[in-house]
Write a protein that holds these residues in place. Structure first.
Motif, PDB file in Angstrom:
ATOM      1  N   PRO A 217     -15.477   1.470 -33.692  1.00 17.25           N
ATOM      2  CA  PRO A 217     -14.568   1.400 -34.845  1.00 17.25           C
ATOM      3  C   PRO A 217     -14.194   2.778 -35.400  1.00 17.25           C
ATOM      4  CG  PRO A 217     -16.354  -0.187 -35.071  1.00 17.25           C
ATOM      5  CD  PRO A 217     -16.708   0.686 -33.907  1.00 17.25           C
ATOM      6  N   GLU A 218     -15.079   3.762 -35.226  1.00 16.58           N
ATOM      7  CA  GLU A 218     -14.791   5.087 -35.767  1.00 16.58           C
ATOM      8  C   GLU A 218     -13.820   5.880 -34.907  1.00 16.58           C
ATOM      9  OE1 GLU A 218     -18.720   5.326 -33.447  1.00 16.58           O
ATOM     10  OE2 GLU A 218     -17.549   3.901 -34.610  1.00 16.58           O
ATOM     11  N   ASP A 219     -13.421   5.341 -33.742  1.00 14.43           N
ATOM     12  CA  ASP A 219     -12.412   5.965 -32.884  1.00 14.43           C
ATOM     13  C   ASP A 219     -12.789   7.401 -32.508  1.00 14.43           C
ATOM     14  OD1 ASP A 219     -10.092   5.951 -31.373  1.00 14.43           O
ATOM     15  OD2 ASP A 219      -8.804   6.569 -33.031  1.00 14.43           O
ATOM     16  N   ARG A 220     -14.059   7.599 -32.119  1.00 15.20           N
ATOM     17  CA  ARG A 220     -14.501   8.955 -31.749  1.00 15.20           C
ATOM     18  C   ARG A 220     -13.963   9.393 -30.404  1.00 15.20           C
ATOM     19  NH1 ARG A 220     -20.303   9.503 -31.151  1.00 15.20           N
ATOM     20  NH2 ARG A 220     -20.300   7.325 -30.494  1.00 15.20           N
ATOM     21  N   PHE A 221     -13.769   8.444 -29.485  1.00 11.97           N
ATOM     22  CA  PHE A 221     -13.237   8.784 -28.167  1.00 11.97           C
ATOM     23  C   PHE A 221     -12.557   7.559 -27.580  1.00 11.97           C
ATOM     24  CE2 PHE A 221     -17.698   7.548 -27.607  1.00 11.97           C
ATOM     25  CZ  PHE A 221     -17.630   6.578 -26.622  1.00 11.97           C
ATOM     26  N   GLY A 222     -11.732   7.794 -26.574  1.00  7.23           N
ATOM     27  CA  GLY A 222     -11.013   6.722 -25.907  1.00  7.23           C
ATOM     28  C   GLY A 222     -11.697   6.310 -24.613  1.00  7.23           C
ATOM     29  N   PHE A 223     -11.119   5.316 -23.973  1.00  7.91           N
ATOM     30  CA  PHE A 223     -11.659   4.752 -22.728  1.00  7.91           C
ATOM     31  C   PHE A 223     -10.784   5.204 -21.575  1.00  7.91           C
ATOM     32  CE2 PHE A 223     -12.051   1.299 -19.572  1.00  7.91           C
ATOM     33  CZ  PHE A 223     -13.429   1.174 -19.476  1.00  7.91           C
ATOM     34  N   ALA A 224     -11.374   5.911 -20.593  1.00  8.32           N
ATOM     35  CA  ALA A 224     -10.623   6.425 -19.450  1.00  8.32           C
ATOM     36  C   ALA A 224     -11.295   5.951 -18.168  1.00  8.32           C
ATOM     37  CB  ALA A 224     -10.562   7.954 -19.491  1.00  8.32           C
ATOM     38  N   HIS A 225     -10.925   4.769 -17.739  1.00 12.61           N
ATOM     39  CA  HIS A 225     -11.531   4.208 -16.522  1.00 12.61           C
ATOM     40  C   HIS A 225     -10.554   3.241 -15.885  1.00 12.61           C
ATOM     41  CE1 HIS A 225     -14.442   1.939 -13.984  1.00 12.61           C
ATOM     42  NE2 HIS A 225     -15.013   3.115 -13.908  1.00 12.61           N
TER      43      HIS A 225
ATOM     44  N   ALA B  56     -19.700   5.678 -20.980  1.00  8.72           N
ATOM     45  CA  ALA B  56     -19.775   6.120 -22.370  1.00  8.72           C
ATOM     46  C   ALA B  56     -19.917   4.954 -23.340  1.00  8.72           C
ATOM     47  CB  ALA B  56     -18.540   6.947 -22.728  1.00  8.72           C
ATOM     48  N   ILE B  57     -19.461   3.753 -22.941  1.00  9.44           N
ATOM     49  CA  ILE B  57     -19.592   2.596 -23.837  1.00  9.44           C
ATOM     50  C   ILE B  57     -20.808   1.730 -23.482  1.00  9.44           C
ATOM     51  CG2 ILE B  57     -17.104   2.518 -24.272  1.00  9.44           C
ATOM     52  CD1 ILE B  57     -17.034   0.016 -22.421  1.00  9.44           C
ATOM     53  N   PHE B  58     -21.476   2.000 -22.375  1.00 10.91           N
ATOM     54  CA  PHE B  58     -22.591   1.149 -21.968  1.00 10.91           C
ATOM     55  C   PHE B  58     -23.745   1.124 -22.974  1.00 10.91           C
ATOM     56  CE2 PHE B  58     -21.701   1.158 -17.077  1.00 10.91           C
ATOM     57  CZ  PHE B  58     -20.522   0.469 -17.321  1.00 10.91           C
ATOM     58  N   PRO B  59     -24.069   2.244 -23.663  1.00 10.10           N
ATOM     59  CA  PRO B  59     -25.164   2.167 -24.647  1.00 10.10           C
ATOM     60  C   PRO B  59     -24.888   1.207 -25.799  1.00 10.10           C
ATOM     61  CG  PRO B  59     -24.739   4.460 -24.048  1.00 10.10           C
ATOM     62  CD  PRO B  59     -23.617   3.641 -23.473  1.00 10.10           C
ATOM     63  N   VAL B  60     -23.621   0.853 -26.030  1.00 15.96           N
ATOM     64  CA  VAL B  60     -23.279  -0.058 -27.125  1.00 15.96           C
ATOM     65  C   VAL B  60     -23.848  -1.446 -26.868  1.00 15.96           C
ATOM     66  CG1 VAL B  60     -21.365  -1.174 -28.346  1.00 15.96           C
ATOM     67  CG2 VAL B  60     -21.191   1.234 -27.687  1.00 15.96           C
TER      68      VAL B  60
ATOM     69  N   LEU C 159     -22.309  12.979 -24.856  1.00 17.82           N
ATOM     70  CA  LEU C 159     -21.497  12.537 -25.987  1.00 17.82           C
ATOM     71  C   LEU C 159     -21.863  13.287 -27.260  1.00 17.82           C
ATOM     72  CD1 LEU C 159     -21.188   8.641 -25.683  1.00 17.82           C
ATOM     73  CD2 LEU C 159     -19.436  10.363 -25.293  1.00 17.82           C
ATOM     74  N   ALA C 160     -23.147  13.584 -27.415  1.00 18.18           N
ATOM     75  CA  ALA C 160     -23.596  14.296 -28.611  1.00 18.18           C
ATOM     76  C   ALA C 160     -22.967  15.686 -28.713  1.00 18.18           C
ATOM     77  CB  ALA C 160     -25.121  14.421 -28.601  1.00 18.18           C
ATOM     78  N   GLU C 161     -22.491  16.226 -27.589  1.00 24.13           N
ATOM     79  CA  GLU C 161     -21.886  17.562 -27.589  1.00 24.13           C
ATOM     80  C   GLU C 161     -20.361  17.511 -27.507  1.00 24.13           C
ATOM     81  OE1 GLU C 161     -23.717  20.082 -28.194  1.00 24.13           O
ATOM     82  OE2 GLU C 161     -25.642  19.063 -27.958  1.00 24.13           O
ATOM     83  N   ILE C 162     -19.810  16.699 -26.596  1.00 24.66           N
ATOM     84  CA  ILE C 162     -18.368  16.742 -26.345  1.00 24.66           C
ATOM     85  C   ILE C 162     -17.556  16.224 -27.520  1.00 24.66           C
ATOM     86  CG2 ILE C 162     -18.393  14.498 -25.163  1.00 24.66           C
ATOM     87  CD1 ILE C 162     -16.064  17.447 -24.348  1.00 24.66           C
TER      88      ILE C 162
ATOM     89  N   ALA D  29     -31.407   3.776 -16.623  1.00 23.07           N
ATOM     90  CA  ALA D  29     -32.039   4.477 -17.748  1.00 23.07           C
ATOM     91  C   ALA D  29     -31.633   5.953 -17.762  1.00 23.07           C
ATOM     92  CB  ALA D  29     -33.565   4.339 -17.649  1.00 23.07           C
ATOM     93  N   ILE D  30     -31.597   6.582 -16.590  1.00 21.79           N
ATOM     94  CA  ILE D  30     -31.177   7.989 -16.500  1.00 21.79           C
ATOM     95  C   ILE D  30     -29.721   8.137 -16.914  1.00 21.79           C
ATOM     96  CG2 ILE D  30     -30.821   9.925 -14.918  1.00 21.79           C
ATOM     97  CD1 ILE D  30     -33.157   8.798 -13.244  1.00 21.79           C
ATOM     98  N   LEU D  31     -28.869   7.230 -16.412  1.00 24.71           N
ATOM     99  CA  LEU D  31     -27.441   7.279 -16.743  1.00 24.71           C
ATOM    100  C   LEU D  31     -27.230   7.199 -18.253  1.00 24.71           C
ATOM    101  CD1 LEU D  31     -24.601   5.318 -15.024  1.00 24.71           C
ATOM    102  CD2 LEU D  31     -24.938   5.042 -17.463  1.00 24.71           C
TER     103      LEU D  31
END
Length: 493
Positions: free
Chosen positions: A199-207, A335-339, A309-312, A299-301
């Motif tokens: 919801p915060e729109d921090r990044f988009g989906f590119a896949h 990038a969305i898998f942890p959700v 993500l914490a940096e970019i 788990a590694i991924l």
């Protein structure tokens, strides 16, 4: 002595040398920057932090952490895809699946057109950056480097089908327009769904699973009512509560699938695979170890995703503020898998089950012999399930997986023959967007004729610019209406 002819020859030589130098530089960028995702992400993070005038230790440290995070992500991918490849081999053997014959191979295609693909990638990305810079409604910068290579390959293969006699310049110009339009628009058509996940729109989906994700979101609407049905909130009996740990559930589910495949496959074939790990290893133990390896890779991924993500994302603010105003990064599916990691696993399992059922159905009817694309079933099924879960909870996640299995099976069957003269393996390696791109570009030939291939860049870039201008006008009207409403509220107060 003909001085003018000699001068013309020298001019042609100089022009040829300059052209070759520029081509070499563009190919170098494609191979060594855009095609190397850790370096690309690291350099963008470096630039973003430097533009924010952060201390040198934060700039260097942040850039390296982002690059290392991507490396860790890819290590995780290598770990579990190694197991998936073994799984795919066993499954194919168990059902007797062999790809149909083809006139060419992907290796031959890249040998012939690899330079063209590199030029399309580089020029396409530069055109994409220009569109994002000039048209603020574009909003997202596409940063999934390895898929930039593959979509460039798919675009060139489709153009060769549409115009078999086209020269390299035609392929490069048309391919550049196709990929630039795709990279610019794809994160935008995913934005409404991404706002449900982020919801915060921090990044988009590119896949390149985006078509399947959008289809899942639309199909899941009648099932809406997420709430307690969210995959991450499912209540389980105490004795089954260990399934709430995604590492445990992943290891159990994948190991069970592998054991079933081993039971149905040729024992000698499975023994050969197990012997590649350890000559003394039992095939059954090998299957269990592959399941554990798969869980460890996930788990590694996920750790790598969180790290980069914490940096970019905060670093990108420097580019957004000073170079490409209002822009956000558009990032790979993991990038969305942890959700919703449980949804990812649910989508993968459902996609695999549906694909295998269709494999048997297609074989019985004699229509086509499918090759199980386990890696695509995981990434596409997982991504579609995350968005399905965001719309309708676990029923949406299951629906996303089922649609993925159906889409990849039908897409492979319809596209293999179309690509048989160029790079047929692209049909088995494909994500849903690849199929759509091939069908759209290759469809130019029967509709308009081979000479009309130049309609592809005109239509592609023309439509992209028109869409972005329309979106920009709508956003300005919305912003203006909001300002007027605030003014009225302030005045009445």
């Amino acid at each position: 002595m003909d001085v003018s002819a000699d001068t013309g020859t020298r001019a042609d030589t100089v022009a040829g040398t300059i052209g070759a130098t520029v081509t070499d530089a563009l190919v170098f960028l494609a191979d060594n920057v855009f095609g190397q995702v850790p370096l690309l992400i690291g350099l963008i993070t470096l630039a973003g932090l430097a533009l924010q005038r952060k201390p040198v230790e934060e700039v260097v440290g942040g850039a390296l952490r982002a690059a290392v995070g991507v490396v860790i992500l890819f290590i995780g991918v290598e770990v579990f895809t190694g197991g998936l490849e073994g799984f795919q081999t066993v499954l194919a053997d168990a059902v007797g699946a062999e790809p149909p014959p083809a006139d060419r191979t992907l290796t031959e295609f890249l040998t012939l057109h690899g330079g063209t693909v590199a030029l399309v990638l580089t020029l396409g990305f530069l055109t994409h950056v220009l569109l994002v810079r000039l048209l603020p409604a574009a909003r997202y910068l596409y940063l999934t480097g390895h898929l930039m290579f593959w979509i460039s390959t798919v675009a060139v293969a489709a153009l060769v089908i549409a115009a078999p006699d086209a020269d390299r310049l035609t392929l490069v110009v048309c391919g550049t327009a196709v990929v630039a339009a795709y990279w610019t628009l794809q994160p935008l058509w995913m934005r409404p769904l991404m706002r449900r996940v982020m919801p915060e729109d921090r990044f988009g989906f590119a896949h390149t699973s985006s078509v399947m994700c959008v289809l899942t979101g639309l199909a899941a609407r009648p099932l809406r009512g997420r709430g307690a049905r969210d995959t991450e909130r499912i209540a389980l009996p105490r004795r089954l509560s260990f399934f709430k740990d995604v590492n445990v559930s992943t290891a159990l589910v994948v190991s069970a699938l592998l054991l079933g495949a081993v039971a149905a496959a040729d024992p000698d074939r499975v023994a050969d695979l197990a012997a590649q790990t350890d000559p003394a290893l039992s095939p059954w133990v090998w299957a269990l170890l592959v399941g554990l390896r798969f869980a460890g890779g996930i788990a590694i991924l996920l750790f790598g995703v969180r790290m980069f993500l914490a940096e970019i994302v905060p670093a990108f603010k420097g580019l957004s503020d000073r170079v490409i105003p209002g822009t956000r990064p558009a990032l790979d599916a993991p990038a969305i898998f942890p959700v919703a990691p449980t949804a990812v696993m649910l989508g993968f399992v459902t996609a695999t089950a549906v694909f295998l059922a269709l494999l048997g159905l297609f074989a019985v009817t004699g229509w086509f012999t499918l090759v199980p694309p386990m890696i695509m079933l995981f990434f596409v099924g997982g991504a579609a399930a995350v968005f399905g879960n965001a719309v309708a909870g676990w029923p949406g996640a299951v629906l996303g997986g089922a649609l993925t299995g159906l889409g990849l099976a039908v897409g492979q069957a319809l596209t293999w023959g179309l690509l048989s003269g160029t790079a047929p393996e692209l049909a088995t390696l494909a994500d849903p967007d690849w199929y759509l791109l091939v069908w759209l570009v290759a469809g130019v030939r029967p509709l308009l004729g081979g000479a009309a291939v130049w309609a592809v860049p005109v239509i592609g870039l023309g439509a992209t610019v028109a869409i972005l201008l329309a979106l920009g006008r709508r956003e300005r009207r919305t912003a203006g209406g909001g300002e007027r409403n605030r003014s009225r509220t302030t005045g009445s107060g």
